[in-house]
Design a protein around this motif. Structure first.
Motif, mmCIF file in Angstrom:
data_model
loop_
_atom_site.group_PDB
_atom_site.id
_atom_site.type_symbol
_atom_site.label_atom_id
_atom_site.label_comp_id
_atom_site.label_asym_id
_atom_site.label_seq_id
_atom_site.Cartn_x
_atom_site.Cartn_y
_atom_site.Cartn_z
ATOM 1 N N PHE A 75 0.826 -1.201 0.000
ATOM 2 C CA PHE A 75 0.000 0.000 0.000
ATOM 3 C C PHE A 75 0.867 1.261 0.000
ATOM 4 O O PHE A 75 1.899 1.314 0.666
ATOM 5 C CB PHE A 75 -0.914 0.029 1.234
ATOM 6 C CG PHE A 75 -1.791 -1.183 1.369
ATOM 7 C CD1 PHE A 75 -2.952 -1.303 0.618
ATOM 8 C CD2 PHE A 75 -1.444 -2.211 2.233
ATOM 9 C CE1 PHE A 75 -3.761 -2.429 0.744
ATOM 10 C CE2 PHE A 75 -2.250 -3.339 2.361
ATOM 11 C CZ PHE A 75 -3.415 -3.449 1.610
ATOM 12 N N ASP A 76 0.415 2.275 -0.732
ATOM 13 C CA ASP A 76 0.994 3.601 -0.605
ATOM 14 C C ASP A 76 0.515 4.234 0.698
ATOM 15 O O ASP A 76 -0.480 3.799 1.288
ATOM 16 C CB ASP A 76 0.574 4.485 -1.781
ATOM 17 C CG ASP A 76 1.290 4.121 -3.075
ATOM 18 O OD1 ASP A 76 2.366 3.490 -3.013
ATOM 19 O OD2 ASP A 76 0.767 4.467 -4.159
ATOM 20 N N THR A 77 1.203 5.288 1.122
ATOM 21 C CA THR A 77 0.869 5.972 2.372
ATOM 22 C C THR A 77 0.578 7.434 2.112
ATOM 23 O O THR A 77 1.295 8.093 1.359
ATOM 24 C CB THR A 77 2.025 5.875 3.383
ATOM 25 O OG1 THR A 77 2.343 4.509 3.607
ATOM 26 C CG2 THR A 77 1.646 6.536 4.697
ATOM 27 N N VAL A 78 -0.465 7.939 2.749
ATOM 28 C CA VAL A 78 -0.729 9.365 2.817
ATOM 29 C C VAL A 78 -0.641 9.764 4.286
ATOM 30 O O VAL A 78 -1.366 9.224 5.123
ATOM 31 C CB VAL A 78 -2.102 9.728 2.233
ATOM 32 C CG1 VAL A 78 -2.406 11.207 2.473
ATOM 33 C CG2 VAL A 78 -2.145 9.418 0.739
ATOM 34 N N ALA B 280 -3.658 7.129 -3.847
ATOM 35 C CA ALA B 280 -3.153 8.216 -3.016
ATOM 36 C C ALA B 280 -3.827 9.548 -3.334
ATOM 37 O O ALA B 280 -4.190 10.305 -2.427
ATOM 38 C CB ALA B 280 -1.638 8.335 -3.167
ATOM 39 N N ASP B 281 -4.016 9.849 -4.620
ATOM 40 C CA ASP B 281 -4.660 11.113 -4.980
ATOM 41 C C ASP B 281 -6.112 11.145 -4.512
ATOM 42 O O ASP B 281 -6.595 12.170 -4.013
ATOM 43 C CB ASP B 281 -4.596 11.329 -6.491
ATOM 44 C CG ASP B 281 -3.189 11.673 -6.978
ATOM 45 O OD1 ASP B 281 -2.369 12.120 -6.148
ATOM 46 O OD2 ASP B 281 -2.913 11.476 -8.178
ATOM 47 N N GLU B 282 -6.803 10.032 -4.667
ATOM 48 C CA GLU B 282 -8.195 9.966 -4.227
ATOM 49 C C GLU B 282 -8.294 10.079 -2.705
ATOM 50 O O GLU B 282 -9.205 10.729 -2.186
ATOM 51 C CB GLU B 282 -8.821 8.660 -4.713
ATOM 52 C CG GLU B 282 -8.988 8.602 -6.227
ATOM 53 C CD GLU B 282 -9.290 7.201 -6.734
ATOM 54 O OE1 GLU B 282 -9.835 7.092 -7.859
ATOM 55 O OE2 GLU B 282 -8.965 6.215 -6.023
ATOM 56 N N LEU B 283 -7.356 9.465 -2.013
ATOM 57 C CA LEU B 283 -7.360 9.548 -0.556
ATOM 58 C C LEU B 283 -7.130 10.986 -0.098
ATOM 59 O O LEU B 283 -7.828 11.487 0.796
ATOM 60 C CB LEU B 283 -6.301 8.616 0.023
ATOM 61 C CG LEU B 283 -6.089 8.635 1.539
ATOM 62 C CD1 LEU B 283 -7.396 8.471 2.301
ATOM 63 C CD2 LEU B 283 -5.085 7.555 1.945
ATOM 64 N N ARG B 284 -6.173 11.665 -0.703
ATOM 65 C CA ARG B 284 -5.932 13.067 -0.331
ATOM 66 C C ARG B 284 -7.189 13.912 -0.571
ATOM 67 O O ARG B 284 -7.536 14.780 0.251
ATOM 68 C CB ARG B 284 -4.764 13.627 -1.128
ATOM 69 C CG ARG B 284 -3.413 13.039 -0.756
ATOM 70 C CD ARG B 284 -2.265 13.731 -1.462
ATOM 71 N NE ARG B 284 -1.017 13.014 -1.246
ATOM 72 C CZ ARG B 284 -0.495 12.150 -2.114
ATOM 73 N NH1 ARG B 284 -1.109 11.912 -3.276
ATOM 74 N NH2 ARG B 284 0.629 11.536 -1.832
ATOM 75 N N ALA B 285 -7.871 13.663 -1.669
ATOM 76 C CA ALA B 285 -9.089 14.420 -1.956
ATOM 77 C C ALA B 285 -10.170 14.129 -0.923
ATOM 78 O O ALA B 285 -10.876 15.042 -0.468
ATOM 79 C CB ALA B 285 -9.582 14.086 -3.366
ATOM 80 N N ASN B 286 -10.317 12.872 -0.539
ATOM 81 C CA ASN B 286 -11.329 12.519 0.456
ATOM 82 C C ASN B 286 -11.000 13.089 1.828
ATOM 83 O O ASN B 286 -11.887 13.507 2.575
ATOM 84 C CB ASN B 286 -11.481 10.998 0.536
ATOM 85 C CG ASN B 286 -12.289 10.435 -0.602
ATOM 86 O OD1 ASN B 286 -13.168 11.116 -1.137
ATOM 87 N ND2 ASN B 286 -12.032 9.206 -0.988
ATOM 88 N N LEU B 287 -9.725 13.106 2.179
ATOM 89 C CA LEU B 287 -9.314 13.708 3.447
ATOM 90 C C LEU B 287 -9.634 15.201 3.462
ATOM 91 O O LEU B 287 -10.068 15.752 4.482
ATOM 92 C CB LEU B 287 -7.829 13.493 3.674
ATOM 93 C CG LEU B 287 -7.381 12.048 3.899
ATOM 94 C CD1 LEU B 287 -5.860 11.948 3.827
ATOM 95 C CD2 LEU B 287 -7.860 11.513 5.229
ATOM 96 N N ALA B 288 -9.445 15.859 2.325
ATOM 97 C CA ALA B 288 -9.621 17.309 2.254
ATOM 98 C C ALA B 288 -11.091 17.727 2.416
ATOM 99 O O ALA B 288 -11.367 18.813 2.921
ATOM 100 C CB ALA B 288 -9.067 17.844 0.940
ATOM 101 N N ILE B 289 -12.020 16.876 2.004
ATOM 102 C CA ILE B 289 -13.428 17.245 2.047
ATOM 103 C C ILE B 289 -14.137 16.741 3.298
ATOM 104 O O ILE B 289 -15.324 16.943 3.469
ATOM 105 C CB ILE B 289 -14.185 16.748 0.795
ATOM 106 C CG1 ILE B 289 -14.192 15.224 0.724
ATOM 107 C CG2 ILE B 289 -13.602 17.370 -0.464
ATOM 108 C CD1 ILE B 289 -15.061 14.671 -0.407
ATOM 109 N N ALA B 290 -13.375 16.076 4.188
ATOM 110 C CA ALA B 290 -13.997 15.539 5.403
ATOM 111 C C ALA B 290 -14.488 16.648 6.320
ATOM 112 O O ALA B 290 -13.864 17.701 6.432
ATOM 113 C CB ALA B 290 -12.975 14.663 6.148
ATOM 114 N N ASN B 291 -15.632 16.410 6.950
ATOM 115 C CA ASN B 291 -16.167 17.323 7.966
ATOM 116 C C ASN B 291 -15.857 16.777 9.352
ATOM 117 O O ASN B 291 -15.937 15.564 9.592
ATOM 118 C CB ASN B 291 -17.677 17.461 7.816
ATOM 119 C CG ASN B 291 -18.057 18.232 6.560
ATOM 120 O OD1 ASN B 291 -17.435 19.233 6.226
ATOM 121 N ND2 ASN B 291 -19.087 17.759 5.870
#
Length: 213
Positions: A172-175, A199-210
């Motif tokens: 697995f890659d790491t973010v 990794a790119d999708e994970l960063r995007a999902n982290l950014a939009i988390a409430n």
């Protein structure tokens, strides 16, 4: 060879044990029912694994994995885990753990609660937003297109570095989210929770988390 002391032999703990043994780690694993109840798992894992009590697993560990219900972290062997890297796989399920006001209000995170309980341990978030079965089946070699990524967070650089290396070994890659205070971004019911993402999708999902529902 690095020894993982795994406290908790449920779905996540057992799968981390399987993955670790497959990649050359020694494993000492404990549950709440006693070492003898782990005989079938130990037989499966082979000579690199043994069952123990939680204090024994903690004492034997070069790196520990805590994967028990949040409501039971007060029972952890604090002295045996002192100074050690501890991977926190936990999530907050109020249905199981009871309501915890600090978490309900978004004032802390599950990993910060564990750090409070283990003040001299070096905590890093790991394996909390992947289905257990995927730990041993969804990894891929480094550089594979669309390789799955997992997040970590921690206040200790060595703990985060270990998770990064361990994830890579398992495929697995790491973010890196940052400090433990940001680990809420990958907790239950957030966009990054238990979905397959690179990794790119994970960063995007982290950014939009409430922070709060």
């Amino acid at each position: 060879m690095t020894t993982l002391g795994i406290i908790g032999a449920g779905h996540i703990g057992s799968q981390v044990a399987r993955a670790a043994v497959a990649h050359g780690y020694d494993v000492v694993i404990a549950n709440s029912r006693g070492p003898e109840t782990l005989a079938p798992l130990i037989a499966e894992l082979g000579d690199r694994a043994r069952a123990a009590t939680a204090p024994e697993a903690a004492a034997a560990a070069d790196v520990a994995v805590v994967t028990i219900p949040l409501g039971r972290i007060d029972d952890l062997p604090v002295d045996e885990l002192a100074g050690k890297i501890v991977l926190d796989t936990n999530n907050y399920y109020f249905e199981r753990d009871g309501h915890i006001d600090e978490l309900d209000k978004g004032e802390t995170t599950t990993s910060e609660l564990l750090q409070r309980q283990l003040p001299t341990s070096r905590i890093a978030k790991a394996f909390n937003h992947i289905m257990a079965r995927d730990i041993t089946t969804d990894g891929a070699p480094a550089g594979t297109a669309n390789r799955r990524a997992l997040a970590t967070a921690g206040d200790d650089a060595d703990a985060v570095d270990f998770v990064t290396r361990f994830y890579d070994e398992l495929g697995f890659d790491t973010v890196n989210i940052g400090p433990l205070s940001e680990s809420w971004r990958v907790e239950r019911d957030r966009p990054a929770y238990v979905v397959r993402q690179n990794a790119d999708e994970l960063r995007a999902n982290l950014a939009i988390a409430n922070r709060l529902p």
